[in-house]
Design a protein around this motif. Structure first.
Motif, PDB file in Angstrom:
ATOM      1  N   SER A 156     -11.647 -30.805  46.708  1.00 22.90           N
ATOM      2  CA  SER A 156     -12.322 -29.501  46.707  1.00 22.90           C
ATOM      3  C   SER A 156     -11.351 -28.373  46.356  1.00 22.90           C
ATOM      4  N   LYS A 157     -10.031 -28.641  46.447  1.00 22.70           N
ATOM      5  CA  LYS A 157      -9.067 -27.609  46.025  1.00 22.70           C
ATOM      6  C   LYS A 157      -9.030 -27.502  44.500  1.00 22.70           C
ATOM      7  N   LEU A 158      -9.478 -28.544  43.805  1.00 17.90           N
ATOM      8  CA  LEU A 158      -9.450 -28.535  42.336  1.00 17.90           C
ATOM      9  C   LEU A 158     -10.692 -27.851  41.779  1.00 17.90           C
ATOM     10  N   ALA A 159     -11.842 -28.259  42.268  1.00 21.66           N
ATOM     11  CA  ALA A 159     -13.128 -27.694  41.834  1.00 21.66           C
ATOM     12  C   ALA A 159     -14.185 -28.236  42.787  1.00 21.66           C
ATOM     13  N   PRO A 160     -15.306 -27.536  42.948  1.00 16.81           N
ATOM     14  CA  PRO A 160     -16.318 -27.970  43.923  1.00 16.81           C
ATOM     15  C   PRO A 160     -16.825 -29.393  43.657  1.00 16.81           C
ATOM     16  N   ASN A 161     -16.881 -29.798  42.394  1.00 15.79           N
ATOM     17  CA  ASN A 161     -17.449 -31.121  42.083  1.00 15.79           C
ATOM     18  C   ASN A 161     -16.416 -32.055  41.460  1.00 15.79           C
ATOM     19  N   ALA A 162     -15.139 -31.860  41.808  1.00 19.21           N
ATOM     20  CA  ALA A 162     -14.101 -32.721  41.234  1.00 19.21           C
ATOM     21  C   ALA A 162     -14.171 -34.121  41.837  1.00 19.21           C
ATOM     22  N   ALA A 163     -13.826 -35.110  41.035  1.00 23.36           N
ATOM     23  CA  ALA A 163     -13.769 -36.497  41.485  1.00 23.36           C
ATOM     24  C   ALA A 163     -12.436 -37.086  41.061  1.00 23.36           C
ATOM     25  N   SER A 164     -12.020 -38.166  41.705  1.00 22.96           N
ATOM     26  CA  SER A 164     -10.819 -38.877  41.240  1.00 22.96           C
ATOM     27  C   SER A 164     -11.118 -40.374  41.261  1.00 22.96           C
ATOM     28  N   LEU A 165     -10.312 -41.119  40.549  1.00 21.38           N
ATOM     29  CA  LEU A 165     -10.516 -42.568  40.525  1.00 21.38           C
ATOM     30  C   LEU A 165     -10.270 -43.155  41.909  1.00 21.38           C
ATOM     31  N   LEU A 166      -9.284 -42.588  42.629  1.00 22.75           N
ATOM     32  CA  LEU A 166      -9.015 -43.074  43.984  1.00 22.75           C
ATOM     33  C   LEU A 166     -10.229 -42.855  44.885  1.00 22.75           C
ATOM     34  N   ALA A 167     -10.797 -41.642  44.837  1.00 21.99           N
ATOM     35  CA  ALA A 167     -11.943 -41.336  45.703  1.00 21.99           C
ATOM     36  C   ALA A 167     -13.162 -42.176  45.327  1.00 21.99           C
TER      37      ALA A 167
END
Ligand code: BT5
Length: 257
Positions: A156-167
């Motif tokens: 959420s520090k990156l953008a409200p709807n950010a995702a990562s491969l880890l998550a």
């Protein structure tokens, strides 16, 4: 990173910088100094990552794949440049699916997303910029930021709807493996483009939300309608409620729920 020797042999010039302002800026500057086709600029950290329209691209150091590719596409420039951007998006989607085993979609114009019912999360963004020589388009820089090992609590520090491969997968995926798979796909698609193949149909088939109700935001307006198609120039055609169609060369699209 491992595996880069193979790409150097395949004609790629590789510039690795631990920390940089923006890999796109480095590649654009290299292009202005005459860098040849197929330059890869790679960084572990960016202090001034850019999105479109002067937006920021956030990237926790060491947790993202951050790179820019410089191409000198064949003439006609505009025709090939649009397709080079498409083939980079395609290559990224294919690399993520192969290496991380995660189904992904492309969101017009240049995002890589994961979708769920009525929701989407952004895994990666692409920034495509044209370099001029003597006032004429001469080279294309395609920058990519992919969130790899950003923990879910930091997204959420990156953008409200950010995702990562880890998550998304619960696994730590090696950036080197993603890079190798991505470059291999870029190499294949770029060679095919040079032989006259068009990546547009394959790219289009991976687009999210065609046929669905969307809102398109441009710097000057917000338009609601049904996303009908994205043509080979990369323009989005939306069918408006009054039955007419409007095409967008730039903008941000979201699903209307
Ligand atoms: C993009 O812009 O998505 C293009 C991003 C390109 C970044 C790469 S990193 C390597 C190269 N060097 C650069 O300087 N840039 C390229 P846009 O569609 O305008 O989206 C920007 C928006 O995405 C921001 O306003 C935030 O809302 C969101 N955002 C920022 N950082 C994010 C992240 N890490 N993950 C997901 N969303 C993010």
């Amino acid at each position: 990173m491992t595996g880069l020797a193979a790409y150097r042999r395949a004609g790629w010039t590789v510039r690795y910088l631990p920390q940089v302002g923006s890999t796109n800026d480095v590649a654009l500057a290299a292009g202005c100094q005459g860098a040849a086709d197929k330059l890869l600029v790679l960084a572990d950290a960016q202090t001034a990552g850019r999105g479109r329209l002067a937006r920021r691209w956030e990237s926790p150091p060491g947790a993202c794949l951050l790179l820019s590719l410089l191409f000198r596409p064949p003439e006609p420039f505009a025709h090939h440049a649009a397709r080079v951007t498409m083939l980079c998006g395609l290559a990224l989607a294919e690399a993520v699916e192969t290496v991380a085993g995660l189904p992904v979609a492309l969101k017009w114009p240049n995002d890589l997303i994961v979708t769920g019912p009525g929701a989407w999360r952004k895994l990666a963004g692409m920034l495509s910029e044209i370099g001029l020589e003597d006032g004429a388009p001469a080279f294309l820089v395609v920058g990519i930021g992919l969130n790899v090992t950003v923990p879910s609590g930091d997204l959420s520090k990156l953008a409200p709807n950010a995702a990562s491969l880890l998550a998304e997968t619960g696994r730590t995926i090696r950036r080197g493996a993603l890079l190798e798979a991505f470059l291999a796909r870029v190499e294949t698609h770029y060679a095919r483009l040079g032989q006259g193949d068009d990546p547009h149909p394959t790219w289009r088939a991976r687009l999210a939300w065609l046929g669905q109700p969307v809102i398109v935001h441009t710097p000057t307006q917000a338009v609601t309608g049904v996303a009908e198609d994205v043509d080979a120039t990369g323009a989005l055609r939306v069918r408006l409620p009054d039955g007419s169609a409007q095409s967008f060369a730039v903008g941000d699209v979201s699903l209307r729920v």
